[in-house]
Design a protein around this motif. Structure first.
Motif, PDB file in Angstrom:
ATOM      1  N   LYS A 366       0.838  -1.233   0.090  1.00  0.00           N
ATOM      2  CA  LYS A 366       0.047  -0.013   0.040  1.00  0.00           C
ATOM      3  C   LYS A 366       0.819   1.353  -0.002  1.00  0.00           C
ATOM      4  N   LEU A 367       1.799   1.113   0.863  1.00  0.00           N
ATOM      5  CA  LEU A 367       2.857   2.391   0.811  1.00  0.00           C
ATOM      6  C   LEU A 367       3.575   2.489  -0.338  1.00  0.00           C
ATOM      7  N   GLN A 368       3.939   1.354  -1.289  1.00  0.00           N
ATOM      8  CA  GLN A 368       4.653   1.401  -2.224  1.00  0.00           C
ATOM      9  C   GLN A 368       3.712   1.879  -3.627  1.00  0.00           C
ATOM     10  N   GLU A 369       2.500   1.802  -3.348  1.00  0.00           N
ATOM     11  CA  GLU A 369       1.554   2.438  -4.670  1.00  0.00           C
ATOM     12  C   GLU A 369       1.743   3.772  -4.655  1.00  0.00           C
ATOM     13  N   ILE A 370       2.140   4.419  -3.567  1.00  0.00           N
ATOM     14  CA  ILE A 370       2.308   5.935  -3.702  1.00  0.00           C
ATOM     15  C   ILE A 370       3.647   6.579  -3.850  1.00  0.00           C
ATOM     16  N   PHE A 371       4.554   5.812  -2.964  1.00  0.00           N
ATOM     17  CA  PHE A 371       5.932   6.442  -2.554  1.00  0.00           C
ATOM     18  C   PHE A 371       7.053   5.409  -3.346  1.00  0.00           C
ATOM     19  N   ILE A 372       8.034   6.065  -3.906  1.00  0.00           N
ATOM     20  CA  ILE A 372       9.004   5.547  -4.436  1.00  0.00           C
ATOM     21  C   ILE A 372      10.365   6.419  -3.782  1.00  0.00           C
ATOM     22  N   ALA A 373      11.681   5.816  -3.765  1.00  0.00           N
ATOM     23  CA  ALA A 373      12.596   6.469  -3.101  1.00  0.00           C
ATOM     24  C   ALA A 373      14.187   6.153  -3.452  1.00  0.00           C
ATOM     25  N   ASP A 374      14.970   6.950  -3.242  1.00  0.00           N
ATOM     26  CA  ASP A 374      16.289   6.624  -3.348  1.00  0.00           C
ATOM     27  C   ASP A 374      17.262   7.652  -2.624  1.00  0.00           C
ATOM     28  N   PHE A 375      18.574   7.227  -2.357  1.00  0.00           N
ATOM     29  CA  PHE A 375      19.162   8.324  -1.636  1.00  0.00           C
ATOM     30  C   PHE A 375      20.477   8.686  -2.357  1.00  0.00           C
ATOM     31  N   CYS A 376      21.097   9.712  -1.881  1.00  0.00           N
ATOM     32  CA  CYS A 376      22.294  10.431  -2.745  1.00  0.00           C
ATOM     33  C   CYS A 376      23.161  10.774  -1.606  1.00  0.00           C
ATOM     34  N   ASP A 377      24.540  10.327  -1.932  1.00  0.00           N
ATOM     35  CA  ASP A 377      25.521  10.779  -0.885  1.00  0.00           C
ATOM     36  C   ASP A 377      26.230  11.999  -1.257  1.00  0.00           C
ATOM     37  N   ASP A 378      27.281  12.414  -0.455  1.00  0.00           N
ATOM     38  CA  ASP A 378      27.739  13.843  -0.536  1.00  0.00           C
ATOM     39  C   ASP A 378      28.506  14.007  -1.856  1.00  0.00           C
ATOM     40  N   GLU A 379      29.454  12.867  -2.552  1.00  0.00           N
ATOM     41  CA  GLU A 379      29.949  13.163  -3.538  1.00  0.00           C
ATOM     42  C   GLU A 379      29.154  13.002  -4.632  1.00  0.00           C
ATOM     43  N   GLU A 380      28.080  12.119  -4.890  1.00  0.00           N
ATOM     44  CA  GLU A 380      26.998  12.306  -5.936  1.00  0.00           C
ATOM     45  C   GLU A 380      26.439  13.536  -5.876  1.00  0.00           C
ATOM     46  N   GLY A 381      26.032  13.978  -4.644  1.00  0.00           N
ATOM     47  CA  GLY A 381      25.275  15.380  -4.846  1.00  0.00           C
ATOM     48  C   GLY A 381      26.235  16.521  -5.624  1.00  0.00           C
ATOM     49  N   LYS A 382      27.433  16.267  -5.176  1.00  0.00           N
ATOM     50  CA  LYS A 382      28.256  17.566  -5.610  1.00  0.00           C
ATOM     51  C   LYS A 382      28.532  17.297  -7.148  1.00  0.00           C
ATOM     52  N   HIS A 383      28.379  16.060  -7.615  1.00  0.00           N
ATOM     53  CA  HIS A 383      28.429  15.764  -9.285  1.00  0.00           C
ATOM     54  C   HIS A 383      27.154  16.390  -9.848  1.00  0.00           C
ATOM     55  N   TYR A 384      25.912  16.292  -9.122  1.00  0.00           N
ATOM     56  CA  TYR A 384      24.856  16.778  -9.652  1.00  0.00           C
ATOM     57  C   TYR A 384      24.961  18.059  -9.893  1.00  0.00           C
ATOM     58  N   ILE A 385      25.328  18.731  -8.706  1.00  0.00           N
ATOM     59  CA  ILE A 385      25.286  20.449  -8.404  1.00  0.00           C
ATOM     60  C   ILE A 385      26.258  20.915  -9.775  1.00  0.00           C
ATOM     61  N   LYS A 386      27.149  20.110  -9.994  1.00  0.00           N
ATOM     62  CA  LYS A 386      28.346  20.554 -11.136  1.00  0.00           C
ATOM     63  C   LYS A 386      27.638  20.303 -12.393  1.00  0.00           C
ATOM     64  N   SER A 387      26.977  19.142 -12.684  1.00  0.00           N
ATOM     65  CA  SER A 387      26.497  18.620 -14.033  1.00  0.00           C
ATOM     66  C   SER A 387      25.579  19.687 -14.155  1.00  0.00           C
ATOM     67  N   VAL A 388      24.434  20.099 -13.227  1.00  0.00           N
ATOM     68  CA  VAL A 388      23.207  20.887 -13.724  1.00  0.00           C
ATOM     69  C   VAL A 388      23.622  22.442 -13.927  1.00  0.00           C
ATOM     70  N   PHE A 389      24.986  22.776 -13.144  1.00  0.00           N
ATOM     71  CA  PHE A 389      25.317  24.174 -13.337  1.00  0.00           C
ATOM     72  C   PHE A 389      26.051  24.113 -14.679  1.00  0.00           C
TER      73      PHE A 389
END
Length: 489
Positions: A366-389
């Motif tokens: 029932k929960l998964q009918e509504i929500f999906i999820a993932d997590f992002c560590d610090d290094e991945e986060g900095k990668h996304y900041i740079k790539s989107v910039f």
């Protein structure tokens, strides 16, 4: 509309309360929370009606659907505070970043973070209710960095209100800390603690539920309330911008009315995505709600496995500190909506006593009918900041966590709205490091680096923080919080 309780009814409590009663005393029976007895059903008729509406008109009509017991003129006065945002005609811009990815920018208010969206009008309403009842209130807030500045901003110099904000002394950015410790209104007290946000939040909940503390306040003719998202007065304003953002995609001709989208939210205490959950329950066309976590990935594990387990976890300090939370208060409201009061009380008791609870297979489905999820560590986060910039968009490290989930769990053919919860100025050392490789230990140096690299001006309100006098100097052990508050009063 009446409000009911997530863990059932203690005989000492009324079976239902009004909106004003729920915001003045936000903790319900057995330590539970208040939720609407029924949600209004909006549907496409409501969405089509507001396709040409201003943000304030949409907000007013939605609040009217909830039938809250607040005078219309007070609501209008509270909503007029959105006129102080960067663009009073559009306080929440929605910006295209990739073909099927849009960012809803929630940070254009006075403290440059998404908490202004709820706390600006909520503070005005709560103060008005207190004045109407001719009562004095102590408002408590625990913050991981953004609730505090926004709550202090909205409650400063408000009549019938005193406010105490508790924050982890070493758990915020320089800008967030300065926004709090430079506040000088006489009705405000800021308390740094040697601990983390979970410690601050636990202290807040303990004080709200403490009979002795409440009795001491009554002797001073003071009642107790809270500005955290345990208070539904915060949540009701966080429903609005999810509906607005959907309508913005229709206005941009990015989707057709009725087309489903992903709503992707950086999630710590779960209040922001709870607003999206309620919007979906009320009829907003949503494919899935996407929970984006940082390395404190309790929520991702919970949504993927049905097990909420923090007994062996220690809080990790990350580059997205507003999400450094293990015990997410507002998950409880989702549990109640899906499984009812008895089961919610059982699960929350397991969490309180054993630091763990587990859903059944059917409950998880029932929960998964509504929500999906993932997590992002610090290094991945900095990668996304740079790539989107590099593609022309500047984002903060909390927003960056959503890019991971966008890539890993979302269907690329379905449009996604990512919620940007803070301006780049709030977490400049991380962003400067991601863009240039520089290691700036002070926010001021990092702000200058980003300003040069991105060719953007540092907002004057942020510049001014570094020359303002520090007036709030209290830093204590968490065991001394109650004593410090009483001394302030």
């Amino acid at each position: 509309m009446n409000f009911i309780q997530t863990r059932g009814i203690d005989p000492a409590y009324p079976s239902t309360v009004t909106f004003s009663e729920a915001i003045l005393s936000p903790i319900a029976s057995y330590g539970g929370l208040y939720v609407p007895e029924n949600l209004p059903n909006l549907g496409l008729e409501f969405l089509n009606k507001h396709l040409g509406s201003s943000y304030k008109d949409l907000a007013f009509d939605l609040l009217k659907k909830f039938e809250i017991d607040i005078d219309a003129n007070v609501i209008l006065e509270a909503l007029d505070l959105y006129d102080n945002f960067d663009n009073k005609n559009n306080p929440v811009p929605v910006v295209k970043v990739k073909d099927n990815l849009y960012v809803s920018e929630l940070y254009h208010g006075p403290t440059r973070a998404f908490k202004d969206m709820a706390l600006q009008p909520f503070g005005r309403i709560l103060s008005s209710v207190a004045q109407k009842k001719n009562e004095n209130y102590l408002i408590l807030a625990a913050t991981s960095g953004d609730t505090g500045p926004a709550a202090l901003e909205t409650f400063k110099n408000q009549k019938n209100i005193q406010m105490v904000c508790i924050y982890p002394a070493n758990g915020t950015s320089d800008v967030q800390r300065l926004q709090m410790v430079t506040e000088d209104a006489k009705n405000l007290k800021v308390i740094g603690i040697n601990g983390n946000f979970d410690d601050a939040q636990a202290a807040l909940k303990s004080l709200l539920a403490s009979k002795s503390f409440n009795d001491t306040l009554k002797e001073k003719n003071i009642s107790l309330s809270a500005a955290n998202s345990v208070n539904f007065g915060r949540i009701i304003f966080q429903i609005i911008y999810h509906i607005h953002s959907y309508l913005e995609l229709v206005r941009h001709n990015a989707i057709e009315m009725g087309e489903k989208i992903y709503i992707n939210v950086p999630s710590g205490n779960f209040g922001n995505i709870l607003g999206a959950f309620y919007a979906k329950e009320m009829g907003l066309p949503v494919e899935k709600l996407v929970v984006s976590s940082n390395k404190n990935n309790i929520l991702t594990r919970f949504i993927k496995t049905g097990v909420y387990d923090i007994k062996d976890d220690e809080l990790i300090l990350t580059t997205s500190p507003a999400m450094d939370i293990l015990k997410s208060s507002n998950v409880e409201r989702v549990l109640f909506s899906l499984y009812g009061a008895d089961r919610t009380k059982e699960l929350m008791s397991d969490l309180d006593n054993n630091s763990k609870y587990e859903l059944t297979k059917d409950e998880l489905e029932k929960l998964q009918e509504i929500f999906i999820a993932d997590f992002c560590d610090d290094e991945e986060g900095k990668h996304y900041i740079k790539s989107v910039f590099d593609e022309g968009y500047l984002m903060d490290p909390h927003t960056a966590t959503c890019l991971k989930a966008y890539e890993t769990v979302c269907d690329p053919k379905i449009k996604s709205i990512v919620y940007s919860t803070a301006e780049w100025t709030k977490f400049s050392p991380v962003i400067a490091n991601a863009l240039t490789g520089e290691i700036d230990t002070r926010d001021l140096d990092a702000l200058s680096s980003i300003s040069r690299e991105a060719k953007v001006e540092i907002p004057q309100m942020i510049k001014d923080l570094f020359t303002k006098e520090v007036t709030q100097k209290t830093v204590i052990e968490k065991t001394d919080i109650e004593k410090s508050i009483l001394n302030f009063l």
